[in-house]
Design a protein around this motif. Structure first.
Motif, PDB file in Angstrom:
ATOM      1  N   LEU A 115      38.431  33.265  -8.255  1.00  0.00           N
ATOM      2  CA  LEU A 115      38.424  34.095  -7.052  1.00  0.00           C
ATOM      3  C   LEU A 115      37.036  34.183  -6.431  1.00  0.00           C
ATOM      4  CD1 LEU A 115      40.633  36.993  -8.415  1.00  0.00           C
ATOM      5  CD2 LEU A 115      41.198  35.620  -6.398  1.00  0.00           C
ATOM      6  N   LYS A 116      37.008  34.328  -5.144  1.00  0.00           N
ATOM      7  CA  LYS A 116      35.758  34.659  -4.473  1.00  0.00           C
ATOM      8  C   LYS A 116      35.431  36.119  -4.774  1.00  0.00           C
ATOM      9  CE  LYS A 116      35.928  34.833   0.015  1.00  0.00           C
ATOM     10  NZ  LYS A 116      36.250  34.518   1.426  1.00  0.00           N
ATOM     11  N   PRO A 117      34.170  36.536  -4.628  1.00  0.00           N
ATOM     12  CA  PRO A 117      33.845  37.945  -4.870  1.00  0.00           C
ATOM     13  C   PRO A 117      34.715  38.870  -4.018  1.00  0.00           C
ATOM     14  CG  PRO A 117      31.836  36.647  -4.673  1.00  0.00           C
ATOM     15  CD  PRO A 117      32.967  35.728  -4.316  1.00  0.00           C
ATOM     16  N   GLY A 118      35.315  39.841  -4.669  1.00  0.00           N
ATOM     17  CA  GLY A 118      36.217  40.761  -3.981  1.00  0.00           C
ATOM     18  C   GLY A 118      37.622  40.252  -3.812  1.00  0.00           C
ATOM     19  N   GLY A 119      37.885  39.044  -4.344  1.00  0.00           N
ATOM     20  CA  GLY A 119      39.231  38.476  -4.238  1.00  0.00           C
ATOM     21  C   GLY A 119      40.249  39.244  -5.060  1.00  0.00           C
ATOM     22  N   THR A 120      41.519  38.910  -4.827  1.00  0.00           N
ATOM     23  CA  THR A 120      42.626  39.676  -5.408  1.00  0.00           C
ATOM     24  C   THR A 120      43.493  38.789  -6.291  1.00  0.00           C
ATOM     25  OG1 THR A 120      42.720  41.151  -3.499  1.00  0.00           O
ATOM     26  CG2 THR A 120      44.700  41.024  -4.873  1.00  0.00           C
TER      27      THR A 120
ATOM     28  N   ASP B 184      40.885  33.446  -2.106  1.00  0.00           N
ATOM     29  CA  ASP B 184      40.996  34.845  -1.696  1.00  0.00           C
ATOM     30  C   ASP B 184      42.023  35.588  -2.536  1.00  0.00           C
ATOM     31  OD1 ASP B 184      39.392  35.007   1.006  1.00  0.00           O
ATOM     32  OD2 ASP B 184      40.569  33.163   1.107  1.00  0.00           O
ATOM     33  N   VAL B 185      43.106  34.879  -2.891  1.00  0.00           N
ATOM     34  CA  VAL B 185      44.207  35.498  -3.640  1.00  0.00           C
ATOM     35  C   VAL B 185      44.700  34.516  -4.690  1.00  0.00           C
ATOM     36  CG1 VAL B 185      46.528  36.493  -3.522  1.00  0.00           C
ATOM     37  CG2 VAL B 185      44.923  36.851  -1.625  1.00  0.00           C
ATOM     38  N   VAL B 186      44.916  34.997  -5.890  1.00  0.00           N
ATOM     39  CA  VAL B 186      45.612  34.246  -6.935  1.00  0.00           C
ATOM     40  C   VAL B 186      46.916  34.975  -7.228  1.00  0.00           C
ATOM     41  CG1 VAL B 186      45.618  33.480  -9.335  1.00  0.00           C
ATOM     42  CG2 VAL B 186      43.526  33.300  -7.972  1.00  0.00           C
ATOM     43  N   VAL B 187      48.041  34.271  -7.086  1.00  0.00           N
ATOM     44  CA  VAL B 187      49.339  34.810  -7.478  1.00  0.00           C
ATOM     45  C   VAL B 187      49.623  34.259  -8.877  1.00  0.00           C
ATOM     46  CG1 VAL B 187      51.787  34.987  -6.938  1.00  0.00           C
ATOM     47  CG2 VAL B 187      50.106  34.907  -5.079  1.00  0.00           C
TER      48      VAL B 187
ATOM     49  N   TYR C  42      52.634  33.245   5.933  1.00  0.00           N
ATOM     50  CA  TYR C  42      51.639  34.229   6.341  1.00  0.00           C
ATOM     51  C   TYR C  42      50.303  33.581   6.719  1.00  0.00           C
ATOM     52  CZ  TYR C  42      54.758  38.048   5.130  1.00  0.00           C
ATOM     53  OH  TYR C  42      55.819  38.924   5.111  1.00  0.00           O
ATOM     54  N   GLY C  43      50.256  32.257   6.771  1.00  0.00           N
ATOM     55  CA  GLY C  43      49.111  31.555   7.343  1.00  0.00           C
ATOM     56  C   GLY C  43      48.044  31.108   6.383  1.00  0.00           C
ATOM     57  N   ALA C  44      48.327  31.058   5.075  1.00  0.00           N
ATOM     58  CA  ALA C  44      47.321  30.694   4.092  1.00  0.00           C
ATOM     59  C   ALA C  44      47.271  29.185   3.849  1.00  0.00           C
ATOM     60  CB  ALA C  44      47.594  31.409   2.773  1.00  0.00           C
ATOM     61  N   GLU C  45      46.142  28.737   3.314  1.00  0.00           N
ATOM     62  CA  GLU C  45      46.023  27.401   2.735  1.00  0.00           C
ATOM     63  C   GLU C  45      46.389  27.542   1.259  1.00  0.00           C
ATOM     64  OE1 GLU C  45      42.524  24.268   1.416  1.00  0.00           O
ATOM     65  OE2 GLU C  45      42.182  25.548   3.168  1.00  0.00           O
TER      66      GLU C  45
ATOM     67  N   GLY D 145      49.130  40.809  -2.819  1.00  0.00           N
ATOM     68  CA  GLY D 145      48.078  39.892  -2.394  1.00  0.00           C
ATOM     69  C   GLY D 145      47.553  40.162  -1.004  1.00  0.00           C
ATOM     70  N   ARG D 146      48.383  40.783  -0.153  1.00  0.00           N
ATOM     71  CA  ARG D 146      48.011  41.055   1.241  1.00  0.00           C
ATOM     72  C   ARG D 146      47.492  39.796   1.933  1.00  0.00           C
ATOM     73  NH1 ARG D 146      45.032  46.927   0.068  1.00  0.00           N
ATOM     74  NH2 ARG D 146      46.817  47.817  -1.067  1.00  0.00           N
ATOM     75  N   VAL D 147      48.228  38.719   1.751  1.00  0.00           N
ATOM     76  CA  VAL D 147      47.823  37.415   2.276  1.00  0.00           C
ATOM     77  C   VAL D 147      47.882  37.430   3.794  1.00  0.00           C
ATOM     78  CG1 VAL D 147      48.463  34.976   2.379  1.00  0.00           C
ATOM     79  CG2 VAL D 147      48.560  36.214   0.196  1.00  0.00           C
TER      80      VAL D 147
END
Length: 320
Positions: A226-231, A208-211, A170-173, A142-144
Motif C-alpha cells: 500500500l501507499k502511505p495512508g492506503g486502505t 491505494d486499496v488492497v482487497v 468505480y474507475g480504478a486501475e 475500500g471506498r474505491v
C-alpha cells in the motif's frame, strides 16, 4: 419435496443426504419460491462443519438449527403471503434465504426481487451474497474511486470476480492475483494486470486499496503493497476453528495506525437495495456473474468440495 438435509456437523459427503421433506407453507409477508438454482460458496463448507465455533450460538451448538443448507437462490414465485406487494405469482426472482438446497422455500419478501432480465436463473443465483460482499468491500470498505490503483487478492473466486469488475466500474486501475489457469478469465473481466499467485510475492507497490480475499498476507506485507495512508479491505479470513481469522482483523485494526495504513474489516450485510443496485449494474452490462459449473441437487456435497478446493472459476450452482 426433495431437499438436501443435515442432522449433524461434519464434512459434506458424510452429513448431507437427499430427503423428502414437507413443502413449506407461505406466511404473511413471505414469498414461496420454486427454486431453479442455488449458489454454492465457501461459506457452505464452513457452515456444514459448524465453523467457526464462535458462531455456534447462532447456527446451533451441537447440531445445525437449519437442516437445509444453501443461502442464495433464483426461481419462480409460486405463492405470496398476505401483505406482499413487490412481487407477483409467476415472477422470476433472485435473492438470499436460509435453506436454498431444495425444491421450494419460503422467503421473506424483503430478501428477493425480480432477477436481471439478461441472466438465466443459474447465473442469477450466483449474484446475491458474493455480490454483496464484493460491492461492500470495494465501495464501502475500500471506498474505491476514479484513478486509484487497486489490488485484488483472490480474484478468480466467487467474490473476487465481482470485486475486479466493481473496482473497474468505480474507475480504478485493477491488478488481480489468481492462479495461472484462471488468468485469462480474470483478464476478460477487465483486470488491467493479472499476476500468478504461484510466481511468488507481489512485488508491485503503491496501491491505494488492497482487497484481501485470502486472509494470508502479513500486516507488514500489506504495508509494503500500500501507499502511505492506503486502505486494506479485509474480507473473510483463514485461521483457527474458533474465530477463522477474526482475531487477525483485530490485530490489523490495532496495528494499522502505527503502520501508516487503514485496515477495514468487512462482514457483509444482506441488503435489498444493494441487490437492486447489482441488478441494475448487470442489466447495464457493467457486471456479470462468472458461472463455471452446475450440479444436480443430489451432488451438492461434490459441488461444495469443488468450490472449497479451488476447482471452480467463479461460481458453481446446484439445480433442483
Amino acid at each position: 419435496m426433495r431437499a438436501m438435509t443435515q442432522d449433524a456437523y461434519g464434512v459434506p459427503e458424510e452429513v448431507l443426504r437427499l430427503d423428502d421433506v414437507d413443502r413449506p407453507s407461505v406466511k404473511d409477508g413471505e414469498v414461496l419460491v420454486r427454486v431453479r438454482a442455488a449458489a454454492v460458496s465457501g461459506s457452505d463448507w464452513h457452515i456444514l462443519r459448524g465453523l467457526p465455533y464462535a458462531a455456534r450460538p447462532v447456527v446451533g451448538l451441537r447440531r445445525p438449527r437449519n437442516k437445509v443448507p444453501g443461502l442464495e437462490l433464483a426461481g419462480t414465485v409460486e405463492a405470496i403471503g398476505a401483505g406482499v406487494t413487490s412481487v407477483e405469482v409467476g415472477d422470476e426472482v433472485f435473492g438470499w434465504c436460509s435453506g436454498a438446497f431444495c425444491e421450494y422455500v419460503a422467503v421473506p419478501e424483503g430478501q428477493v426481487t425480480v432477477k436481471p432480465a439478461n441472466l438465466t436463473p443459474e447465473q442469477a443465483a450466483a449474484v446475491p451474497i458474493a455480490g454483496f460482499t464484493a460491492l461492500q468491500a470495494v465501495r464501502d470498505a475500500g471506498r474505491v474511486r476514479v484513478g486509484q490503483k487497486v489490488l485484488v487478492l483472490g480474484a478468480s473466486g466467487c467474490v473476487g470476480t465481482y470485486a475486479v469488475q466493481l473496482a473497474k466500474h468505480y474507475g480504478a486501475e485493477v491488478t488481480a492475483v489468481c492462479g495461472a489457469a484462471k488468468a485469462g478469465m480474470v483478464a476478460d473481466l477487465g483486470a488491467d494486470h493479472v499476476l500468478d499467485h504461484a510466481a511468488g510475492p507481489v512485488t508491485a507497490s503503491g496501491f491505494d486499496v488492497v482487497v484481501d480475499l485470502f486472509g494470508n498476507p502479513s500486516l507488514r506485507t500489506l504495508k509494503r503493497l500500500l501507499k502511505p495512508g492506503g486502505t486494506v479491505a479485509l474480507v473473510g479470513g483463514t485461521g483457527g476453528r474458533w474465530f477463522m481469522g477474526v482475531d487477525r482483523w483485530l490485530r490489523a485494526v490495532l496495528a494499522a495506525p502505527f503502520l501508516g495504513i487503514k485496515a477495514r474489516p468487512l462482514v457483509h450485510e444482506d441488503r435489498l437495495d444493494d441487490l437492486v443496485l447489482l441488478r441494475e449494474l448487470i442489466e447495464a452490462g457493467a457486471v456479470a456473474p462468472v458461472l463455471d459449473r452446475t450440479y444436480p441437487l443430489d451432488q451438492a456435497a461434490a459441488a461444495i468440495e469443488d468450490v472449497r478446493r479451488g476447482r471452480v472459476r467463479g461460481h458453481a450452482v446446484v439445480t433442483p
